[in-house]
Design an enzyme around this catalytic site. Sequence first.
Site, short mmCIF file in Angstrom:
data_model
loop_
_atom_site.label_atom_id
_atom_site.label_comp_id
_atom_site.label_asym_id
_atom_site.label_seq_id
_atom_site.Cartn_x
_atom_site.Cartn_y
_atom_site.Cartn_z
N ILE A 69 -5.39 6.01 5.97
CA ILE A 69 -5.66 5.54 4.87
C ILE A 69 -4.60 5.22 3.90
O ILE A 69 -3.28 5.83 4.01
CB ILE A 69 -6.42 6.68 3.76
N GLY A 70 -4.43 4.02 3.44
CA GLY A 70 -3.42 3.29 2.46
C GLY A 70 -4.01 2.52 1.38
O GLY A 70 -4.82 1.76 1.70
N GLY A 88 -7.16 0.08 2.28
CA GLY A 88 -8.16 1.07 2.55
C GLY A 88 -8.09 1.67 3.59
O GLY A 88 -7.31 2.62 3.42
N CYS A 132 3.01 7.36 10.27
CA CYS A 132 2.77 8.04 9.09
C CYS A 132 3.88 9.06 8.75
O CYS A 132 3.76 10.01 7.88
CB CYS A 132 1.54 8.67 8.64
N ARG A 172 0.97 -1.03 0.16
CA ARG A 172 0.04 0.02 -0.12
C ARG A 172 0.94 1.28 0.05
O ARG A 172 2.01 1.36 0.54
CB ARG A 172 -0.90 0.15 1.14
N ALA A 211 -8.44 2.66 8.20
CA ALA A 211 -8.55 2.22 9.46
C ALA A 211 -8.84 3.35 10.43
O ALA A 211 -8.42 4.53 10.56
CB ALA A 211 -7.00 1.86 10.03
N THR A 264 2.42 2.48 10.04
CA THR A 264 1.48 2.47 10.99
C THR A 264 1.06 1.24 11.90
O THR A 264 1.73 0.42 11.54
CB THR A 264 -0.08 3.03 10.11
N TYR A 265 0.16 1.44 12.76
CA TYR A 265 0.04 0.52 13.73
C TYR A 265 -1.54 -0.08 13.40
O TYR A 265 -2.38 0.81 13.14
CB TYR A 265 0.04 0.85 15.24
N HIS A 266 -1.60 -1.45 13.44
CA HIS A 266 -3.22 -2.09 13.54
C HIS A 266 -3.07 -3.05 14.78
O HIS A 266 -2.25 -3.54 15.19
CB HIS A 266 -3.29 -2.72 12.29
#
EC number: 2.3.1.181
Length: 255
Positions: free
Chosen positions: A168-169, A180, A198, A92, A182, A97-99
């Site tokens: 967004i990515g 998409g 980011c 992407r 998060a 970033t973190y999820h």
Amino acid sequence: MINAPLHARQTLDLAGFRPQADARPVEWLISEAPVPYPDAVAAMESRAAAIAAGDAAELVWLLEHPPLYTSGTSGQSTDLLDPRFPLHTTGRGGQLTYHGPGQRVAYVMLDLKRRRPDVRAYVAALEQWIIATLDAFNVRGERRENRVGVWVARPDKGADHEDKIAAIGVRLKRWVSLHGIAINVEPDLSHFTAIVPCGISDPRYGVTSLVDLGLPVTMADADIALRAAFTEIFGATVDAPQVDPAVDAGARSPA
């Protein structure tokens, strides 16, 4: 300098992202259990290929991941300050970033050839989708031309302070979208301190969530708002007719 904001009550030229008249509704699928990142990417790419070939309907897949970090095509290794969780390199756009649990990830697989083949406008449409979702909770989300994602002003933290509430990515393959958005519903925000989110190191810009803003929002609440706002911008949705084994054994169609 903070750019002029765009919030939910302003208008974007998004008409081109509604489907053609003969298009099938977008299928809507939710996974209950956290989905490992490699499994999600493999399933997403498989479904996107089927969409491009005309063998499957477009899909929005809502899920959570176990705690992890992802690095996009612009990611810098120096932005990983304290590697607490696995790091996945991904195709992407964007940086690090973190999820994790409490964050609603929406993988959006749309055929932009049949909508509007314009990646910049598509990213703006995703931002507007998030902004309209937040508006359902009386949260004013704003976009910034030089900072992709959606932000909320935090005057309680100081002048010009803003926190990112959604990332967004995206990636396009044969004009079908992958990855998409998060939205932070109730993640552990301390996990963001292990990275430069980011690539933005300016101390005026932090990270927040709906619950951090003092709102008792559940994931189910967020899902309802996401679907309603999506329909306004991208057109009709339909519950996925059955669990797709190519997606995830823990997925379900919304009740």
